[in-house]
Design a protein around this motif. Sequence first.
Motif, PDB file in Angstrom:
ATOM      1  N   LEU A   1       0.831  -1.211   0.000  1.00 22.02           N
ATOM      2  CA  LEU A   1       0.000   0.000   0.000  1.00 22.02           C
ATOM      3  C   LEU A   1       0.862   1.256   0.000  1.00 22.02           C
ATOM      4  N   LEU A   2       1.970   1.214   0.684  1.00 24.26           N
ATOM      5  CA  LEU A   2       2.895   2.344   0.683  1.00 24.26           C
ATOM      6  C   LEU A   2       3.455   2.576  -0.720  1.00 24.26           C
ATOM      7  N   ASP A   3       3.852   1.505  -1.402  1.00 24.20           N
ATOM      8  CA  ASP A   3       4.333   1.619  -2.783  1.00 24.20           C
ATOM      9  C   ASP A   3       3.251   2.169  -3.697  1.00 24.20           C
ATOM     10  N   LEU A   4       2.030   1.694  -3.535  1.00 25.89           N
ATOM     11  CA  LEU A   4       0.923   2.162  -4.365  1.00 25.89           C
ATOM     12  C   LEU A   4       0.686   3.659  -4.162  1.00 25.89           C
ATOM     13  N   GLY A   5       0.707   4.114  -2.925  1.00 24.41           N
ATOM     14  CA  GLY A   5       0.532   5.541  -2.642  1.00 24.41           C
ATOM     15  C   GLY A   5       1.662   6.378  -3.203  1.00 24.41           C
ATOM     16  N   ARG A   6       2.894   5.898  -3.073  1.00 26.29           N
ATOM     17  CA  ARG A   6       4.042   6.621  -3.628  1.00 26.29           C
ATOM     18  C   ARG A   6       3.959   6.692  -5.145  1.00 26.29           C
ATOM     19  N   ALA A   7       3.580   5.569  -5.789  1.00 25.59           N
ATOM     20  CA  ALA A   7       3.477   5.540  -7.253  1.00 25.59           C
ATOM     21  C   ALA A   7       2.388   6.490  -7.733  1.00 25.59           C
ATOM     22  N   TYR A   8       1.275   6.548  -7.027  1.00 27.19           N
ATOM     23  CA  TYR A   8       0.196   7.462  -7.401  1.00 27.19           C
ATOM     24  C   TYR A   8       0.663   8.921  -7.284  1.00 27.19           C
ATOM     25  N   TYR A   9       1.376   9.236  -6.212  1.00 25.39           N
ATOM     26  CA  TYR A   9       1.891  10.589  -6.029  1.00 25.39           C
ATOM     27  C   TYR A   9       2.844  10.961  -7.164  1.00 25.39           C
ATOM     28  N   VAL A  10       3.740  10.051  -7.517  1.00 25.54           N
ATOM     29  CA  VAL A  10       4.691  10.319  -8.599  1.00 25.54           C
ATOM     30  C   VAL A  10       3.952  10.488  -9.920  1.00 25.54           C
ATOM     31  N   ARG A  11       2.958   9.665 -10.168  1.00 24.31           N
ATOM     32  CA  ARG A  11       2.185   9.753 -11.425  1.00 24.31           C
ATOM     33  C   ARG A  11       1.475  11.105 -11.537  1.00 24.31           C
TER      34      ARG A  11
ATOM     35  N   ILE B   1      10.549  15.383  -6.996  1.00 17.49           N
ATOM     36  CA  ILE B   1      11.005  14.475  -8.039  1.00 17.49           C
ATOM     37  C   ILE B   1      12.013  15.235  -8.895  1.00 17.49           C
ATOM     38  N   THR B   2      13.141  14.596  -9.160  1.00 19.12           N
ATOM     39  CA  THR B   2      14.168  15.219  -9.976  1.00 19.12           C
ATOM     40  C   THR B   2      14.263  14.473 -11.304  1.00 19.12           C
ATOM     41  N   VAL B   3      14.133  15.208 -12.397  1.00 21.31           N
ATOM     42  CA  VAL B   3      14.268  14.608 -13.721  1.00 21.31           C
ATOM     43  C   VAL B   3      15.383  15.322 -14.470  1.00 21.31           C
ATOM     44  N   SER B   4      16.051  14.585 -15.325  1.00 19.94           N
ATOM     45  CA  SER B   4      17.111  15.173 -16.148  1.00 19.94           C
ATOM     46  C   SER B   4      16.491  15.681 -17.445  1.00 19.94           C
ATOM     47  N   PRO B   5      17.221  16.492 -18.187  1.00 19.76           N
ATOM     48  CA  PRO B   5      16.693  16.953 -19.486  1.00 19.76           C
ATOM     49  C   PRO B   5      16.381  15.793 -20.435  1.00 19.76           C
ATOM     50  N   ASN B   6      17.083  14.678 -20.293  1.00 17.67           N
ATOM     51  CA  ASN B   6      16.817  13.519 -21.159  1.00 17.67           C
ATOM     52  C   ASN B   6      15.472  12.861 -20.845  1.00 17.67           C
ATOM     53  N   ASP B   7      14.920  13.124 -19.653  1.00 11.73           N
ATOM     54  CA  ASP B   7      13.640  12.534 -19.256  1.00 11.73           C
ATOM     55  C   ASP B   7      12.441  13.347 -19.732  1.00 11.73           C
ATOM     56  N   VAL B   8      12.694  14.505 -20.329  1.00  8.67           N
ATOM     57  CA  VAL B   8      11.613  15.353 -20.847  1.00  8.67           C
ATOM     58  C   VAL B   8      11.674  15.300 -22.371  1.00  8.67           C
TER      59      VAL B   8
ATOM     60  N   ARG C   1       8.957   2.234 -14.767  1.00 15.14           N
ATOM     61  CA  ARG C   1       9.063   3.467 -15.559  1.00 15.14           C
ATOM     62  C   ARG C   1       7.681   4.109 -15.647  1.00 15.14           C
ATOM     63  N   LEU C   2       7.538   5.301 -15.056  1.00 13.87           N
ATOM     64  CA  LEU C   2       6.272   6.040 -15.078  1.00 13.87           C
ATOM     65  C   LEU C   2       6.399   7.227 -16.018  1.00 13.87           C
ATOM     66  N   ARG C   3       5.277   7.609 -16.643  1.00 16.23           N
ATOM     67  CA  ARG C   3       5.276   8.731 -17.585  1.00 16.23           C
ATOM     68  C   ARG C   3       4.060   9.615 -17.361  1.00 16.23           C
ATOM     69  N   GLY C   4       4.273  10.895 -17.599  1.00 11.15           N
ATOM     70  CA  GLY C   4       3.183  11.857 -17.617  1.00 11.15           C
ATOM     71  C   GLY C   4       3.223  12.566 -18.957  1.00 11.15           C
ATOM     72  N   THR C   5       2.082  12.727 -19.589  1.00 14.08           N
ATOM     73  CA  THR C   5       2.014  13.322 -20.922  1.00 14.08           C
ATOM     74  C   THR C   5       0.955  14.410 -20.947  1.00 14.08           C
ATOM     75  N   ALA C   6       1.260  15.492 -21.667  1.00 14.46           N
ATOM     76  CA  ALA C   6       0.290  16.575 -21.855  1.00 14.46           C
ATOM     77  C   ALA C   6       0.473  17.182 -23.232  1.00 14.46           C
ATOM     78  N   THR C   7      -0.613  17.626 -23.821  1.00 11.78           N
ATOM     79  CA  THR C   7      -0.605  18.242 -25.148  1.00 11.78           C
ATOM     80  C   THR C   7      -1.310  19.593 -25.081  1.00 11.78           C
ATOM     81  N   HIS C   8      -0.705  20.600 -25.677  1.00 14.69           N
ATOM     82  CA  HIS C   8      -1.315  21.925 -25.796  1.00 14.69           C
ATOM     83  C   HIS C   8      -1.162  22.409 -27.229  1.00 14.69           C
TER      84      HIS C   8
ATOM     85  N   GLU D   1       2.269  14.122 -14.307  1.00 12.43           N
ATOM     86  CA  GLU D   1       1.232  14.746 -15.134  1.00 12.43           C
ATOM     87  C   GLU D   1       1.280  16.269 -14.999  1.00 12.43           C
ATOM     88  N   ASP D   2       1.467  16.754 -13.764  1.00 14.39           N
ATOM     89  CA  ASP D   2       1.589  18.201 -13.542  1.00 14.39           C
ATOM     90  C   ASP D   2       2.819  18.761 -14.233  1.00 14.39           C
ATOM     91  N   MET D   3       3.933  18.046 -14.133  1.00 18.26           N
ATOM     92  CA  MET D   3       5.170  18.491 -14.768  1.00 18.26           C
ATOM     93  C   MET D   3       5.011  18.555 -16.286  1.00 18.26           C
TER      94      MET D   3
END
Length: 134
Positions: free
Chosen positions: A29-39, A75-82, A121-128, A43-45
């Motif tokens: 349950l702790l992993d599930l909560g952490r994964a949801y927070y990261v997801r 959460i820290t992401v590198s330029p290669n992750d965007v 590997r988790l991903r967040g995607t947005a289109t504008h 998405e916000d990022m």
Amino acid sequence: MARQSRESGQSVVELALLLPLLLLLLSGLLDLGRAYYVRVTLEDMASEGALYAAIHPMDAAGVWERASQASGGMITVSPNDVDIDYPPVLYVGAPITVTVSYDFQLITPLIGDMFPGGVLRLRGTATHAIISLQ
């Protein structure tokens, strides 16, 4: 008196048998909560990065910086992750997509063994739509 001590011994045995299962459920349950927070954070990022890319489509460093600021430092992401997905032709109104990826480290032993290296590997995607061609 002997009956009462036998019953309390039975309770200790039952607790000893169920405690590992309860701990596994709690860590899952702790992993599930952490994964949801990261997801949600990814998405916000991605949304912040796509909004910046809609105004400044050619500024990839700015898109990464804007997306990184949206994480709140958790959460820290590198330029290669965007990843920025440009349309074939840049024009006002064309869709631009930003994808932010993150390697999530699982801490639950059995669930972590299902994924290579215990990493998901988790991903967040947005289109504008592009607003400006600056």
